[in-house]
Enzyme design. Structure first.
Site, PDB file in Angstrom:
ATOM      1  N   GLN A   1     -10.438  -2.778   2.352  1.00  0.00           N
ATOM      2  CA  GLN A   1      -9.901  -3.456   3.534  1.00  0.00           C
ATOM      3  C   GLN A   1      -9.848  -2.539   4.758  1.00  0.00           C
ATOM      4  O   GLN A   1      -9.393  -2.943   5.825  1.00  0.00           O
ATOM      5  CB  GLN A   1      -8.528  -4.068   3.251  1.00  0.00           C
ATOM      6  CG  GLN A   1      -7.395  -3.082   3.067  1.00  0.00           C
ATOM      7  CD  GLN A   1      -6.132  -3.780   2.614  1.00  0.00           C
ATOM      8  OE1 GLN A   1      -6.026  -4.230   1.484  1.00  0.00           O
ATOM      9  NE2 GLN A   1      -5.148  -3.893   3.499  1.00  0.00           N
TER      10      GLN A   1
ATOM     11  N   HIS B   1       9.200  -3.324   3.436  1.00  0.00           N
ATOM     12  CA  HIS B   1       8.854  -3.554   2.018  1.00  0.00           C
ATOM     13  C   HIS B   1      10.117  -3.870   1.212  1.00  0.00           C
ATOM     14  O   HIS B   1      10.103  -4.739   0.334  1.00  0.00           O
ATOM     15  CB  HIS B   1       8.195  -2.308   1.415  1.00  0.00           C
ATOM     16  CG  HIS B   1       6.912  -1.894   2.062  1.00  0.00           C
ATOM     17  ND1 HIS B   1       6.785  -0.730   2.776  1.00  0.00           N
ATOM     18  CD2 HIS B   1       5.695  -2.490   2.095  1.00  0.00           C
ATOM     19  CE1 HIS B   1       5.535  -0.612   3.217  1.00  0.00           C
ATOM     20  NE2 HIS B   1       4.853  -1.667   2.825  1.00  0.00           N
TER      21      HIS B   1
ATOM     22  N   MET C   1       0.850  -1.201   0.000  1.00  0.00           N
ATOM     23  CA  MET C   1       0.000   0.000   0.000  1.00  0.00           C
ATOM     24  C   MET C   1       0.882   1.246   0.000  1.00  0.00           C
ATOM     25  O   MET C   1       0.403   2.352   0.299  1.00  0.00           O
ATOM     26  CB  MET C   1      -0.939  -0.023   1.207  1.00  0.00           C
ATOM     27  CG  MET C   1      -1.904  -1.213   1.141  1.00  0.00           C
ATOM     28  SD  MET C   1      -3.422  -0.966   2.055  1.00  0.00           S
ATOM     29  CE  MET C   1      -2.814  -0.808   3.704  1.00  0.00           C
TER      30      MET C   1
ATOM     31  N   SER D   1       4.015   1.452   7.699  1.00  0.00           N
ATOM     32  CA  SER D   1       3.759   2.767   7.096  1.00  0.00           C
ATOM     33  C   SER D   1       3.033   3.666   8.094  1.00  0.00           C
ATOM     34  O   SER D   1       3.228   4.876   8.104  1.00  0.00           O
ATOM     35  CB  SER D   1       2.917   2.613   5.830  1.00  0.00           C
ATOM     36  OG  SER D   1       3.569   1.748   4.926  1.00  0.00           O
TER      37      SER D   1
HETATM   38  P1  AMP Z   1       1.485  -2.883   3.439  1.00  0.00           P
HETATM   39  O1  AMP Z   1       2.040  -1.867   2.512  1.00  0.00           O
HETATM   40  O2  AMP Z   1       1.493  -2.457   4.876  1.00  0.00           O
HETATM   41  O3  AMP Z   1       0.181  -3.472   2.982  1.00  0.00           O
HETATM   42  O4  AMP Z   1       2.514  -4.091   3.400  1.00  0.00           O
HETATM   43  C1  AMP Z   1       2.870  -4.721   2.197  1.00  0.00           C
HETATM   44  C2  AMP Z   1       3.638  -5.971   2.533  1.00  0.00           C
HETATM   45  O5  AMP Z   1       4.796  -5.649   3.294  1.00  0.00           O
HETATM   46  C3  AMP Z   1       2.810  -6.945   3.391  1.00  0.00           C
HETATM   47  O6  AMP Z   1       3.029  -8.264   2.935  1.00  0.00           O
HETATM   48  C4  AMP Z   1       3.360  -6.724   4.770  1.00  0.00           C
HETATM   49  O7  AMP Z   1       3.234  -7.846   5.612  1.00  0.00           O
HETATM   50  C5  AMP Z   1       4.821  -6.431   4.470  1.00  0.00           C
HETATM   51  N1  AMP Z   1       5.423  -5.670   5.585  1.00  0.00           N
HETATM   52  C6  AMP Z   1       4.929  -4.557   6.168  1.00  0.00           C
HETATM   53  N2  AMP Z   1       5.728  -4.184   7.209  1.00  0.00           N
HETATM   54  C7  AMP Z   1       6.729  -5.088   7.267  1.00  0.00           C
HETATM   55  C8  AMP Z   1       7.868  -5.257   8.128  1.00  0.00           C
HETATM   56  N3  AMP Z   1       8.117  -4.434   9.121  1.00  0.00           N
HETATM   57  N4  AMP Z   1       8.685  -6.302   7.890  1.00  0.00           N
HETATM   58  C9  AMP Z   1       8.436  -7.167   6.865  1.00  0.00           C
HETATM   59  N5  AMP Z   1       7.387  -7.070   6.030  1.00  0.00           N
HETATM   60  C10 AMP Z   1       6.537  -6.049   6.232  1.00  0.00           C
END
Ligand code: AMP
Length: 287
Positions: free
Chosen positions: A61, A37, A30, A187
């Protein structure tokens, strides 16, 4: 790096990749990208011929409109970062692209586990997650898709979903990346003040302390287990900065809630709490 905003162009590029038999890795995000990421992206870039990253703040979501409105959006710096990592493609769809007028919601209620913990506290959240992931999978047809352990219930449900729907995509999990004080990167952390960030460390301290305490014992009956959890809640999570949503332990494989601890099983601690108005989640495996 190709920047793709519409589906027609995306389809052409995907066809090209497939015709060359190239391995395609997919990292859905996102945006407002951070080192968590980046770790997913680097794994995909290392393991595949082509990596595609999507940046899309998926409205379905979010159960809280304020959370959706305030979710950080930093498209320009994200694109610069992806370029510097040598990511091949970024897909930046609009709401109209992902949810055209003829979009009909599908009832993805394939598991009761969609309605506990995050699913209970954020009604409809996983329906939105599975809806968008399924749409991306259908558009992109990756060989592998990368998800963070940080969102453990999401990862677990996506694995279950691909199994139940026989989707031939390998789901890869990536370790949680933390800051130097243990706080899991997110984020949403960008919306925390410095003081709130300090208090947010308590989530890590609570789960890490519970992990150490459980690891040190070969058996904990129901009462001792609850006492231990209560003690850590009052030590780390009972103050005006933190509003706890849940602090639970599950069996890692079955995702079942735990009543007692036996030494021969793997468990996972999951936590969710508001710090200020910002909702944070974290988890840790107990081996
Ligand atoms: P998001 O942008 O928050 O939807 O996250 C995108 C992907 O990055 C998802 O698969 C999350 O689980 C992963 N992600 C977010 N934060 C972390 C983190 N601190 N460590 C590892 N993966 C992460």
């Amino acid at each position: 790096m190709k920047i793709i905003r519409n589906i027609k162009y995306l389809r052409t590029i995907i066809r090209e990749i497939k015709s060359k038999n190239q391995l395609l890795g997919f990292v859905p995000t996102m945006g407002s990208l951070h080192s968590g990421h980046i770790s997913l992206l680097m794994e995909s870039i290392n393991e595949n011929d082509v990596t595609i990253c999507s940046i899309y703040v998926n409205p379905t979501q979010f159960n809280d409109p304020v959370d959706f409105a305030e979710y950080p959006r930093e498209y320009n710096s994200d694109i610069d970062l992806l370029q510097s990592l040598n990511c091949d493609i970024v897909f930046l769809p609009t709401d109209k692209t992902m949810y055209p007028e003829n979009h009909k919601p599908i009832d993805y209620e394939f598991s009761n586990y969609m309605n506990i913990l995050e699913g209970e506290k954020r009604p409809g959240h996983f329906l939105g997650v599975i809806t968008i992931v399924h749409k991306f999978f259908n558009l992109i047809h990756p060989d592998r898709a990368y998800f963070g352990e940080k969102d453990y219930q999401q990862l677990w449900l996506i694995r279950l979903f691909t199994k139940k729907f026989q989707i031939p995509i390998e789901i890869k999990d990536c370790k949680t990346i933390r800051d130097k004080n243990g706080l899991a990167l997110s984020s949403r952390n960008k919306n925390l003040t410095e003081q709130q960030k300090e208090h947010a460390q308590s989530l890590f301290l609570a789960i890490d302390s519970l992990r150490c305490a459980i690891k040190g014992k070969s058996y904990l009956n129901n009462k001792n287990f609850i006492d231990l959890k209560d003690q850590l809640v009052s030590q780390f999570l009972s103050n005006s900065w933190i509003k706890l949503d849940y602090f639970e332990v599950i069996e890692d494989e079955s995702f079942r809630f735990v009543r007692e601890i036996k030494h021969d099983k793997k468990y996972r601690i999951l936590i969710a709490a508001y710090v200020g108005g910002i909702r944070l989640i974290d988890n840790m495996l107990i081996e």
